[in-house]
Design a protein around this motif. Structure first.
Motif, short mmCIF file in Angstrom:
data_model
loop_
_atom_site.label_atom_id
_atom_site.label_comp_id
_atom_site.label_asym_id
_atom_site.label_seq_id
_atom_site.Cartn_x
_atom_site.Cartn_y
_atom_site.Cartn_z
N VAL A 42 37.39 11.57 -34.47
CA VAL A 42 36.63 11.98 -35.44
C VAL A 42 36.85 13.76 -35.90
CG1 VAL A 42 34.99 10.42 -35.26
CG2 VAL A 42 34.44 12.47 -34.17
N LYS A 43 37.30 14.53 -34.75
CA LYS A 43 37.82 15.83 -35.11
C LYS A 43 38.79 15.69 -36.32
CE LYS A 43 37.15 17.31 -30.35
NZ LYS A 43 37.65 17.93 -29.26
N GLU A 44 39.69 14.80 -36.50
CA GLU A 44 40.82 14.71 -37.35
C GLU A 44 40.40 13.83 -38.51
OE1 GLU A 44 44.28 15.56 -39.42
OE2 GLU A 44 43.71 16.67 -37.65
N PHE A 45 40.00 12.60 -38.11
CA PHE A 45 39.51 11.77 -39.29
C PHE A 45 38.08 11.53 -39.53
CE2 PHE A 45 43.58 10.80 -37.49
CZ PHE A 45 44.53 10.22 -38.35
N ASN A 46 37.61 12.64 -40.07
CA ASN A 46 36.07 12.83 -40.06
C ASN A 46 35.34 12.79 -41.58
OD1 ASN A 46 36.86 14.95 -41.14
ND2 ASN A 46 36.14 16.49 -39.71
N ASN A 47 36.29 12.13 -42.47
CA ASN A 47 35.75 12.10 -43.75
C ASN A 47 35.84 10.65 -44.11
OD1 ASN A 47 35.29 12.07 -46.54
ND2 ASN A 47 35.70 14.50 -46.60
N THR A 48 34.61 9.94 -44.49
CA THR A 48 34.99 8.55 -44.99
C THR A 48 35.55 8.28 -46.22
OG1 THR A 48 32.60 8.60 -45.52
CG2 THR A 48 33.30 7.93 -43.08
N ASP A 49 35.48 9.37 -47.00
CA ASP A 49 36.11 9.48 -48.26
C ASP A 49 37.45 9.65 -48.59
OD1 ASP A 49 33.50 8.30 -49.40
OD2 ASP A 49 32.84 10.55 -49.46
N GLU A 50 38.17 9.92 -47.59
CA GLU A 50 39.47 10.17 -47.62
C GLU A 50 40.35 9.40 -46.85
OE1 GLU A 50 38.90 15.18 -46.89
OE2 GLU A 50 40.07 13.93 -45.28
N PRO A 51 41.78 9.53 -47.07
CA PRO A 51 42.78 8.46 -46.47
C PRO A 51 42.30 8.63 -44.80
CG PRO A 51 43.99 9.76 -48.14
CD PRO A 51 42.54 10.50 -47.97
N GLY A 52 42.66 7.51 -44.39
CA GLY A 52 42.26 7.30 -42.85
C GLY A 52 43.28 6.83 -41.85
N GLY A 53 42.90 6.19 -40.95
CA GLY A 53 44.07 5.59 -40.04
C GLY A 53 43.39 4.58 -39.27
N VAL A 54 44.26 3.93 -38.46
CA VAL A 54 43.89 2.90 -37.63
C VAL A 54 44.41 3.24 -35.93
CG1 VAL A 54 43.64 0.41 -36.97
CG2 VAL A 54 43.47 1.26 -39.23
N PHE A 55 43.46 2.96 -35.04
CA PHE A 55 44.06 3.16 -33.67
C PHE A 55 43.63 2.10 -32.72
CE2 PHE A 55 43.26 7.23 -35.65
CZ PHE A 55 44.22 8.22 -34.95
N LEU A 56 44.41 1.99 -31.98
CA LEU A 56 44.37 0.86 -30.85
C LEU A 56 44.82 1.43 -29.56
CD1 LEU A 56 45.13 -2.81 -31.08
CD2 LEU A 56 46.19 -1.57 -29.23
N VAL A 57 43.99 0.93 -28.34
CA VAL A 57 44.33 1.29 -27.15
C VAL A 57 44.48 0.08 -26.36
CG1 VAL A 57 43.83 2.55 -24.98
CG2 VAL A 57 43.21 3.59 -27.25
N ALA A 58 45.42 -0.11 -25.61
CA ALA A 58 45.44 -1.17 -24.84
C ALA A 58 45.75 -1.13 -23.28
CB ALA A 58 46.46 -2.30 -25.16
N VAL A 59 45.15 -1.89 -22.54
CA VAL A 59 45.56 -1.57 -21.07
C VAL A 59 46.05 -2.96 -20.37
CG1 VAL A 59 44.89 -0.81 -18.59
CG2 VAL A 59 44.04 0.47 -20.58
N GLU A 60 47.06 -3.22 -19.71
CA GLU A 60 47.59 -4.23 -19.17
C GLU A 60 47.60 -5.28 -20.08
OE1 GLU A 60 48.80 -4.70 -16.31
OE2 GLU A 60 48.35 -3.12 -15.17
N GLY A 61 48.23 -4.71 -21.60
CA GLY A 61 48.33 -5.72 -22.56
C GLY A 61 47.21 -6.19 -23.44
N GLU A 62 46.18 -5.90 -22.78
CA GLU A 62 44.80 -6.25 -23.69
C GLU A 62 43.93 -5.05 -24.36
OE1 GLU A 62 43.63 -9.07 -24.00
OE2 GLU A 62 45.11 -10.00 -22.67
#
Length: 366
Positions: A42-62
């Motif tokens: 949220v330090k970088e993607f903190n405005n819901t009215d702007e373009p944004g992004g998607v993030f995924l974190v996986a450990v051991e394939g999950e």
């Protein structure tokens, strides 16, 4: 028997208490990771009215974290979702490198082959190897640095025409003498894939990688094709956001023209871990640091930067193309994978993904 029947409820109660405690610890651990990752993003993607992004974190394939931020389409006020499809720019190079290794495994080429074996008229082709194209050490001029690139940016080019666009440019150094990140080398690799396989690059990647491992929402990029859940790309100006500059995807071609989702990119990482596409000894070539002719080591394999964070070995690569930025980091020692995709080149996920990977690395422990 009576004693046994009395003990069974006792042990069942203890077992259930243990499971309850384990559940609480697991939930607490998951919430701790989620909270720390949220705070970073949220330090970088903190405005819901702007373009944004998607993030995924996986450990051991999950997947342990999967969230979307901001808008996927500003004109229609469409919220971003984790299913959004993004252009991944130079993360395309991973797929091109693995495709080359697949052809080598089939006996159709060797990475030590000079490119003159397949392109007899390429200038100094006898001295330039496929290995040097893969490791950005060929010395070939990067076409993205040529001022005249603007002349063809929206023109549909064949791979042969793209190669002709830069092949007669003066080289930056003799093959094998230095490392210099180079998109031209990966365009050449895509052209070689077509010449050797007899298929288009797009068809080869789709059939041998996307279809083979179930990447159902990954594509060779197109602005004309209707793509479900496509995220639209933007630039930020002083007066606000504008739609991304148009580009013919035949220009970046095999150096940067693929599209994907965070879920499909996890399938990609898992397929590599499980040796679904290559034999382990052949796949290992992609993740082995290479050397220049002088013997100097470079922090690059085939399609990945290979770095060390202290004693932690890391594989990473980013991507940047008009309106989009991407970054993926993998820590093989703990099977931690972090991928971030953004639909504005004003929001780079590069350092953010690295920071997330470091936080998860610390929390996962030994």
């Amino acid at each position: 028997m009576k004693l046994l029947s009395n003990l069974i409820p006792f042990f069942m109660q203890k077992f259930l208490s243990f499971l309850g405690l384990l559940f609480v610890v697991t939930v607490s651990f998951s919430q701790s990771i989620e909270s720390k990752i949220d705070q970073l993003i949220v330090k970088e993607f903190n405005n819901t009215d702007e373009p944004g992004g998607v993030f995924l974190v996986a450990v051991e394939g999950e997947s342990i974290y999967r969230k979307a931020f901001g808008k996927a389409n500003l004109a229609l006020a469409v919220e971003m979702t984790p299913e959004q499809v993004f252009q991944i720019g130079s993360m395309t190079k991973q797929f091109t490198a693995i495709a080359i290794l697949m052809l080598e495994e089939q006996g159709k080429l060797s990475v030590e082959d000079p490119i003159s074996k397949f392109l007899p008229d390429y200038p100094n082709g006898d001295a330039i190897t496929i290995n040097q194209l893969l490791t950005h050490s060929s010395g070939i001029k990067d076409f993205t640095r040529l001022k005249r690139i603007a002349e063809i940016a929206e023109k549909e080019m064949t791979p042969e025409e793209m190669v002709a666009f830069f092949k007669d440019e003066p080289v930056d150094f003799s093959p094998g003498d230095a490392f210099q990140y180079n998109n031209s080398g990966y365009v050449l690799l895509g052209y070689l894939i077509e010449l050797i396989s007899g298929e288009t690059y797009a068809d080869f990647i789709e059939k041998n990688i996307f279809d083979a491992i179930g990447m159902e929402h990954s594509y060779y990029a197109s602005d004309r094709k209707v793509i479900l859940n496509r995220a639209y790309g933007y630039h930020q100006k002083s007066y606000g956001f504008v739609n991304k500059k148009p580009i013919s995807f035949s220009i970046p071609f095999s150096s940067g023209a693929l599209m994907s989702t965070v879920d499909d990119m996890l399938k990609w990482q898992n397929a590599l871990d499980q040796n679904l596409l290559l034999k382990p000894e052949n796949l290992a070539k992609a993740f082995t640091k290479k050397q220049l002719r002088t013997g100097e080591a470079i922090e690059y394999g085939y399609g990945w930067h290979l770095k060390d964070w202290g004693e932690t070995a890391v594989r990473e690569h980013g991507g940047s193309i008009f309106g989009f930025k991407a970054m993926g980091v993998y820590i093989p020692g703990k099977a931690i994978y972090v991928i971030g995709l953004s639909n504005c080149d004003c929001h780079s996920p590069t350092q953010l993904v690295r920071d997330i990977a470091k936080v998860v690395d610390e929390l996962v422990g030994e």
